[in-house]
Design a protein around this motif. Structure first.
Motif, PDB file in Angstrom:
ATOM      1  N   LEU A   1     -10.845 -17.763  -4.066  1.00 53.95           N
ATOM      2  CA  LEU A   1     -11.888 -17.021  -3.343  1.00 53.95           C
ATOM      3  C   LEU A   1     -11.843 -17.328  -1.849  1.00 53.95           C
ATOM      4  CD1 LEU A   1     -14.759 -17.349  -5.937  1.00 53.95           C
ATOM      5  CD2 LEU A   1     -13.744 -15.192  -5.131  1.00 53.95           C
ATOM      6  N   HIS A   2     -11.578 -18.566  -1.483  1.00 52.61           N
ATOM      7  CA  HIS A   2     -11.407 -18.905  -0.061  1.00 52.61           C
ATOM      8  C   HIS A   2     -10.223 -18.129   0.524  1.00 52.61           C
ATOM      9  CE1 HIS A   2     -14.422 -21.965   0.662  1.00 52.61           C
ATOM     10  NE2 HIS A   2     -14.067 -22.616  -0.431  1.00 52.61           N
ATOM     11  N   ARG A   3      -9.133 -18.041  -0.252  1.00 50.28           N
ATOM     12  CA  ARG A   3      -7.949 -17.308   0.222  1.00 50.28           C
ATOM     13  C   ARG A   3      -8.274 -15.821   0.370  1.00 50.28           C
ATOM     14  NH1 ARG A   3      -4.243 -16.612   3.542  1.00 50.28           N
ATOM     15  NH2 ARG A   3      -2.250 -15.830   2.785  1.00 50.28           N
ATOM     16  N   ILE A   4      -9.018 -15.252  -0.576  1.00 55.60           N
ATOM     17  CA  ILE A   4      -9.435 -13.851  -0.484  1.00 55.60           C
ATOM     18  C   ILE A   4     -10.252 -13.636   0.784  1.00 55.60           C
ATOM     19  CG2 ILE A   4     -10.948 -12.105  -1.527  1.00 55.60           C
ATOM     20  CD1 ILE A   4      -9.990 -13.255  -4.291  1.00 55.60           C
ATOM     21  N   ARG A   5     -11.174 -14.549   1.059  1.00 54.25           N
ATOM     22  CA  ARG A   5     -11.999 -14.429   2.261  1.00 54.25           C
ATOM     23  C   ARG A   5     -11.135 -14.469   3.518  1.00 54.25           C
ATOM     24  NH1 ARG A   5     -16.038 -18.795   2.493  1.00 54.25           N
ATOM     25  NH2 ARG A   5     -14.349 -19.864   3.513  1.00 54.25           N
ATOM     26  N   GLU A   6     -10.139 -15.357   3.552  1.00 49.94           N
ATOM     27  CA  GLU A   6      -9.230 -15.432   4.706  1.00 49.94           C
ATOM     28  C   GLU A   6      -8.490 -14.112   4.902  1.00 49.94           C
ATOM     29  OE1 GLU A   6      -6.544 -18.597   3.791  1.00 49.94           O
ATOM     30  OE2 GLU A   6      -8.016 -20.174   4.171  1.00 49.94           O
ATOM     31  N   LEU A   7      -7.984 -13.562   3.806  1.00 48.30           N
ATOM     32  CA  LEU A   7      -7.228 -12.313   3.901  1.00 48.30           C
ATOM     33  C   LEU A   7      -8.121 -11.146   4.315  1.00 48.30           C
ATOM     34  CD1 LEU A   7      -4.956 -12.859   0.779  1.00 48.30           C
ATOM     35  CD2 LEU A   7      -4.245 -12.931   3.197  1.00 48.30           C
ATOM     36  N   LEU A   8      -9.351 -11.129   3.836  1.00 56.49           N
ATOM     37  CA  LEU A   8     -10.307 -10.112   4.283  1.00 56.49           C
ATOM     38  C   LEU A   8     -10.550 -10.229   5.783  1.00 56.49           C
ATOM     39  CD1 LEU A   8     -12.917 -10.242   1.386  1.00 56.49           C
ATOM     40  CD2 LEU A   8     -11.527  -8.240   2.022  1.00 56.49           C
ATOM     41  N   ALA A   9     -10.696 -11.458   6.257  1.00 50.57           N
ATOM     42  CA  ALA A   9     -10.928 -11.691   7.688  1.00 50.57           C
ATOM     43  C   ALA A   9      -9.722 -11.248   8.514  1.00 50.57           C
ATOM     44  CB  ALA A   9     -11.237 -13.165   7.944  1.00 50.57           C
ATOM     45  N   ASP A  10      -8.529 -11.300   7.916  1.00 50.08           N
ATOM     46  CA  ASP A  10      -7.315 -10.842   8.595  1.00 50.08           C
ATOM     47  C   ASP A  10      -7.192  -9.323   8.592  1.00 50.08           C
ATOM     48  OD1 ASP A  10      -6.530 -13.412   9.226  1.00 50.08           O
ATOM     49  OD2 ASP A  10      -5.154 -13.608   7.528  1.00 50.08           O
ATOM     50  N   GLY A  11      -8.103  -8.641   7.907  1.00 48.99           N
ATOM     51  CA  GLY A  11      -8.118  -7.185   7.927  1.00 48.99           C
ATOM     52  C   GLY A  11      -7.492  -6.509   6.722  1.00 48.99           C
ATOM     53  N   LEU A  12      -7.091  -7.265   5.703  1.00 53.01           N
ATOM     54  CA  LEU A  12      -6.495  -6.646   4.523  1.00 53.01           C
ATOM     55  C   LEU A  12      -7.570  -6.039   3.637  1.00 53.01           C
ATOM     56  CD1 LEU A  12      -4.241  -8.692   5.462  1.00 53.01           C
ATOM     57  CD2 LEU A  12      -3.496  -8.638   3.088  1.00 53.01           C
ATOM     58  N   ASN A  13      -7.223  -4.951   2.967  1.00 53.50           N
ATOM     59  CA  ASN A  13      -8.133  -4.399   1.973  1.00 53.50           C
ATOM     60  C   ASN A  13      -7.831  -5.060   0.626  1.00 53.50           C
ATOM     61  OD1 ASN A  13      -5.878  -3.086   0.870  1.00 53.50           O
ATOM     62  ND2 ASN A  13      -6.356  -1.142   1.850  1.00 53.50           N
ATOM     63  N   LEU A  14      -8.591  -4.719  -0.407  1.00 51.79           N
ATOM     64  CA  LEU A  14      -8.429  -5.405  -1.692  1.00 51.79           C
ATOM     65  C   LEU A  14      -7.065  -5.133  -2.330  1.00 51.79           C
ATOM     66  CD1 LEU A  14     -11.982  -5.163  -3.282  1.00 51.79           C
ATOM     67  CD2 LEU A  14     -10.975  -6.999  -1.912  1.00 51.79           C
ATOM     68  N   ALA A  15      -6.532  -3.938  -2.145  1.00 54.03           N
ATOM     69  CA  ALA A  15      -5.198  -3.647  -2.672  1.00 54.03           C
ATOM     70  C   ALA A  15      -4.149  -4.519  -1.980  1.00 54.03           C
ATOM     71  CB  ALA A  15      -4.870  -2.166  -2.503  1.00 54.03           C
ATOM     72  N   GLY A  16      -4.258  -4.654  -0.677  1.00 56.08           N
ATOM     73  CA  GLY A  16      -3.338  -5.504   0.073  1.00 56.08           C
ATOM     74  C   GLY A  16      -3.460  -6.957  -0.335  1.00 56.08           C
ATOM     75  N   ILE A  17      -4.685  -7.399  -0.544  1.00 55.28           N
ATOM     76  CA  ILE A  17      -4.926  -8.777  -0.975  1.00 55.28           C
ATOM     77  C   ILE A  17      -4.279  -9.019  -2.335  1.00 55.28           C
ATOM     78  CG2 ILE A  17      -6.718 -10.393  -1.737  1.00 55.28           C
ATOM     79  CD1 ILE A  17      -8.463  -9.227   0.559  1.00 55.28           C
ATOM     80  N   ALA A  18      -4.394  -8.055  -3.245  1.00 54.63           N
ATOM     81  CA  ALA A  18      -3.776  -8.200  -4.563  1.00 54.63           C
ATOM     82  C   ALA A  18      -2.267  -8.392  -4.426  1.00 54.63           C
ATOM     83  CB  ALA A  18      -4.089  -6.982  -5.431  1.00 54.63           C
ATOM     84  N   HIS A  19      -1.644  -7.622  -3.533  1.00 59.25           N
ATOM     85  CA  HIS A  19      -0.199  -7.761  -3.323  1.00 59.25           C
ATOM     86  C   HIS A  19       0.151  -9.124  -2.728  1.00 59.25           C
ATOM     87  CE1 HIS A  19       1.085  -3.786  -4.534  1.00 59.25           C
ATOM     88  NE2 HIS A  19       0.124  -3.255  -3.815  1.00 59.25           N
ATOM     89  N   VAL A  20      -0.604  -9.562  -1.736  1.00 56.97           N
ATOM     90  CA  VAL A  20      -0.337 -10.860  -1.104  1.00 56.97           C
ATOM     91  C   VAL A  20      -0.486 -11.979  -2.127  1.00 56.97           C
ATOM     92  CG1 VAL A  20      -1.212 -12.540   0.575  1.00 56.97           C
ATOM     93  CG2 VAL A  20      -0.905 -10.144   1.242  1.00 56.97           C
ATOM     94  N   LEU A  21      -1.542 -11.957  -2.910  1.00 56.65           N
ATOM     95  CA  LEU A  21      -1.757 -13.008  -3.911  1.00 56.65           C
ATOM     96  C   LEU A  21      -0.632 -13.019  -4.941  1.00 56.65           C
ATOM     97  CD1 LEU A  21      -5.619 -12.739  -4.472  1.00 56.65           C
ATOM     98  CD2 LEU A  21      -4.381 -14.444  -3.116  1.00 56.65           C
ATOM     99  N   ALA A  22      -0.183 -11.845  -5.368  1.00 57.33           N
ATOM    100  CA  ALA A  22       0.914 -11.772  -6.333  1.00 57.33           C
ATOM    101  C   ALA A  22       2.202 -12.322  -5.720  1.00 57.33           C
ATOM    102  CB  ALA A  22       1.118 -10.330  -6.793  1.00 57.33           C
TER     103      ALA A  22
END
Length: 97
Positions: A58-79
């Motif tokens: 969840l901390h990583r998701i918050r960081e990626l959101l702050a970087d401007g990624l949307n949820l689809a982008g976050i899913a790709h980064v996490l994978a």
């Protein structure tokens, strides 16, 4: 080490506690689960239980959101990050390493 890994992956925090720990709204955690970004444990009654690993995610998701990624982008980064960890573990198991 394996014991620590299992302990970190065991769900122990209720959704309200998890949300407070990461400074997010409870509804956001539900959305992230629906979108497949994390899978908290469930009690037999269906209550979500978040682990230390889930809190880190969840901390990583918050960081990626702050970087401007949307949820689809976050899913790709996490994978991709998970794939990198898996490949690094494979390399460490190779003979001569």
């Amino acid at each position: 080490m394996a014991q620590d890994s299992r302990a970190n992956s065991r769900g122990v925090f209720a959704i309200s506690v998890a949300a407070e720990m990461v400074s997010m709204e409870i509804q956001n955690l539900r959305v992230y689960e629906r979108r497949g970004l994390l899978e908290p444990d469930r009690t037999s009654g269906g209550t979500r239980l978040y682990s230390a690993d889930d809190i880190d995610r969840l901390h990583r998701i918050r960081e990626l959101l702050a970087d401007g990624l949307n949820l689809a982008g976050i899913a790709h980064v996490l994978a991709l990050e998970e794939r990198v960890r898996s490949l690094e573990a494979e390399v460490r198991r190779l003979p001569g390493r």
